[in-house]
Design a protein around this motif. Sequence first.
Motif, short mmCIF file in Angstrom:
data_model
loop_
_atom_site.label_atom_id
_atom_site.label_comp_id
_atom_site.label_asym_id
_atom_site.label_seq_id
_atom_site.Cartn_x
_atom_site.Cartn_y
_atom_site.Cartn_z
N GLU A 365 81.95 69.79 -4.10
CA GLU A 365 81.43 68.50 -3.65
C GLU A 365 81.49 68.35 -2.13
O GLU A 365 80.62 67.72 -1.53
CB GLU A 365 82.22 67.36 -4.31
N ASP A 395 77.31 71.37 -10.04
CA ASP A 395 77.72 70.42 -11.09
C ASP A 395 78.21 71.15 -12.34
O ASP A 395 79.14 70.69 -13.02
CB ASP A 395 76.56 69.50 -11.43
N SER A 398 81.73 72.48 -11.66
CA SER A 398 82.66 71.36 -11.66
C SER A 398 82.99 70.92 -13.08
O SER A 398 84.15 70.64 -13.42
CB SER A 398 82.06 70.19 -10.86
N ARG A 399 81.98 70.87 -13.92
CA ARG A 399 82.19 70.44 -15.31
C ARG A 399 83.01 71.48 -16.07
O ARG A 399 83.88 71.13 -16.88
CB ARG A 399 80.85 70.21 -15.99
#
Length: 412
Positions: A365, A395, A398-399
């Motif tokens: 991020e 993303d 991150s997940r």
Amino acid sequence: MTGQKERSSGRNLRSRWTFLLLVIGSFLLWIVKDLGTSLSRGGQFTALPLTDQGRAPSVLAGTTDCGNHTTQSGILRPRNPQSEPKWPWKEEFSTRHPTAAHGCSDSLRLTASRSDWLKGLFLPDITLFLERGHFNDRKWELLQNFVPPFGWMGLNYTVVKDVMSQLPGRTDAQIYNRAPLPGCVRCAVVGNGGILKDSKMGTDIDSHDYIFRGNGAVIRGFEEDVGSRTSFYGFTETSLRDCLAKLRSYGFTGVPADQDTRYLHLPEAATDYNWLKGLLLHKEGINSGVSAADRRQTEEIFHDKMEKLFVLHPDFLRYIKCRFLKSKTLKGPRWYMYRPSVGAVLLMTALHLCDKVDAYGFMTENYQHFSGYYYDRVRKPLRFSENHDFFLERDLWSRMDYAGVIRLYHRT
């Protein structure tokens, strides 16, 4: 008399115009009928219907309209490619024999199977690499419906067949270059992101059983931050040439060449299959679009490494795209250019070979706090490519990190 001649002349003129309009109308009707099997509502592709045997029927053999490549089987003929084709059949991916258990009680496979999000997506035994026995007419016809690297649309039948005929079979021991390890197999996937600059993570990275790197993996002089070992090096033919040309001054003069290094080739275009044919058969492919000097440079690097070269399967690459990285780009006219990055493919490969996966040097991020690459001499912003969707990849990592499937390196 004059009025009668004018009326007669007018009727003849109208007759000629009527005849001409009928001819034009018939011609347009023929075109529409011909296009009817190729266009769906909204101007998208339609796929060829499946037969009772579950295979797409052939269309006329001959020269395709995707380039001067003669095929011996039918292909889908795109007419108005405004977005990615939508096929009427379910996903079909090749699978391999289940991988032998390593005795890891908390493998990421077990974590994925317990995840409401991943359990319907993750296929632990999907086929990862192409082998000689994978080529047949049915597979050729099926993969003709997908553009590279997800299939063989537009590729030359003879080139693909010649390449496939020379690929050896692979065992898990050959992939890992050793017998299965007891306990959990720990892997590090090292991206080239600037987050690793001055990170001092080299020792931590080298402590893993296997280490994945890709593209411009500059190591010399950066060992303290990125480690020194390489178990798997991933690349495309184009990315390798580009890295050799642009990163030589940074110290990238060739691919990592540890004794146990294996090479993962991502065949993203016709040039990759032509390059493979040159390596495997010592013959030049057709329409390679690569200069002889550039081709020789990369071929010389691999001429003594062929037994260590693994070619990623289009089914595996399509699985990554369809289930994990389905970018919005696929809904637009540049859909055919999209593919996951080499780093993303390496991380997904590690997830299907290892029990534990730690990811370093990937986009997070706060990516704007760091330079684009760890080897940058001065700070530079990350460069984005329209071929990839780095934000979608960010993303996903991150997940997966949040779900406990991977451990993603973060830094403030």
